[in-house]
Scaffold this active site. Structure first.
Site, PDB file in Angstrom:
ATOM      1  CG  ASP A 144      -2.320  -1.760   1.293  1.00  0.00           C
ATOM      2  OD1 ASP A 144      -2.163  -1.294   0.273  1.00  0.00           O
ATOM      3  OD2 ASP A 144      -2.298  -1.424   2.406  1.00  0.00           O
ATOM      4  CD  GLU A 184      -8.613  -4.258  -0.900  1.00  0.00           C
ATOM      5  OE1 GLU A 184      -9.119  -5.031  -1.212  1.00  0.00           O
ATOM      6  OE2 GLU A 184      -7.812  -3.702  -0.665  1.00  0.00           O
TER       7      GLU A 184
END
Length: 357
Positions: free
Chosen positions: A136, A231
């Site tokens: 991330d 997401e």
């Protein structure tokens, strides 16, 4: 004699092995006597005393290997102070295992939650050095985390591969990219893969603006549109909800993920045919890309140097293209997010990419 403990915690990613190899090779090549103990399955290994001694052979041939040779697990920071099901004090157990092995330092590889626990152990008096891993790229104190570039490559390939089928059938395609709270991965993969619309958690979207962007492309003669959706992407309406209200909504959520909700809304409001592709955990798997192999090796080497100098309590990070040491207390509990006003977002918009805002 230097006695070093090592563990990998949280979700796995590419280049964990490369980073551990970098630490080990630096220590073994220093000329100083070194013993390295690998704790198995993350903090669980440190809590329950599950470990094995690692030799030079354990670090041979793992530069290109994905995953982690030590295994990993998620041990939530908020539960670290809670006794386990048998009443074991987890923090005291970790300290006892550290002292039982007479360790000089504990090397911990992980992301945000991992760093919170690492800082806790530092405050409890243990010598700790950490390395920043996460696909991330959301760790505070470092411009880059290892695993990120490899995941960008995989997510970009997924978007690349969608182009031909999207063009052939004249469809709208949504590619869902990992990232619950932060959109660096989706932003970079979306731009690299030529996505027309990028939706990330930091920029709440208006579904009508998303449909408008699709219709403009069709009006110009484009047969297809590709959306890269994180997401954790969130609509403007959902962003206005309190945490309690949003949690209640998600309890009765009828979709597998936000991408399917967006697909349903586009189809109902525009009549366009929409397909969803979810690369999922493939983004965390496989061999690390060359960039991550070099980057993780450099971070590991610097961690080894700090251990040899006896400098503890730091995360080895990357700032302005240089490897740096960052105090753990400056990292723990902080999240690095995409700035909606950053130059990369502005440049993406100048390229014609819509963020649905």
């Amino acid at each position: 004699m230097k006695r070093i403990g090592m563990l990998t915690s949280g979700g796995d990613c590419q280049a964990l092995n490369a980073a551990m190899r970098g630490v080990a090779k630096t220590l073994f090549n220093s000329g100083e006597a070194v013993e390295i103990y690998g704790f198995l399955d993350g903090y669980k290994g440190l809590i329950y005393g599950k470990f094995r001694m690692l030799t030079g052979m354990d670090f041979s041939g793992i530069l290109t290997k994905g995953g982690t040779i030590l295994g990993s697990s998620r041990t939530p920071f908020k539960q670290m102070r809670d006794p386990d099901e048998n009443g074991l004090n987890k923090v005291e157990a970790m300290k006892q295992n550290y002292y039982k092995l007479q360790l000089d330092c504990l090397v911990i590889l992980g992301g945000n939650g991992t760093h919170k626990t690492a800082n806790l152990l530092k405050d409890e008096g243990l010598n700790v050095i950490t390395l920043p891993k996460t696909i991330d790229n959301d760790l505070w104190g470092t411009d880059m985390t290892f695993g990120f570039q490899s995941a960008v490559d995989i997510a970009t390939t997924a978007i690349d591969n969608i182009h031909t089928t999207a063009a052939s059938h004249g469809r709208v395609f949504i590619v869902e990219v990992m990232g619950h709270k932060v959109g660096f991965l989706t932003l970079n993969a979306g731009m690299a893969g030529g996505a027309d619309i990028i939706l990330i958690p930091e920029i709440p979207y208006d579904i009508d603006k998303v449909i408008e962007a699709i219709q403009k492309r069709h009006a110009r003669g484009s047969r297809f549109t590709i959306l890269a959706v994180a997401e954790g992407a969130m609509s403007k309406d959902d962003a206005k909800l309190s945490k309690k209200e949003y949690k209640k909504k998600m309890e009765n959520y009828p979709y597998p993920s936000v991408s399917y909700e967006i697909a349903d809304q586009i189809q109902k409001k525009s009549g366009m045919e929409v397909r969803v592709t979810v690369p999922g955990h493939t983004q965390r798997g496989g061999s690390p890309c060359p960039y991550d192999r070099v980057f993780a090796s450099r971070l590991g080497s610097e961690a080894g140097r700090l251990i040899l100098k006896g400098e503890y309590g730091f995360m080895v990070g990357y700032k302005n293209r240089e490897i740096v040491k960052v105090p753990l207390e400056d990292v723990a509990g902080k999240l690095k997010t995409v700035d909606p006003g950053s130059s990369i977002v502005k440049e993406a918009k100048m390229l014609g990419i819509s963020f649905g805002d």
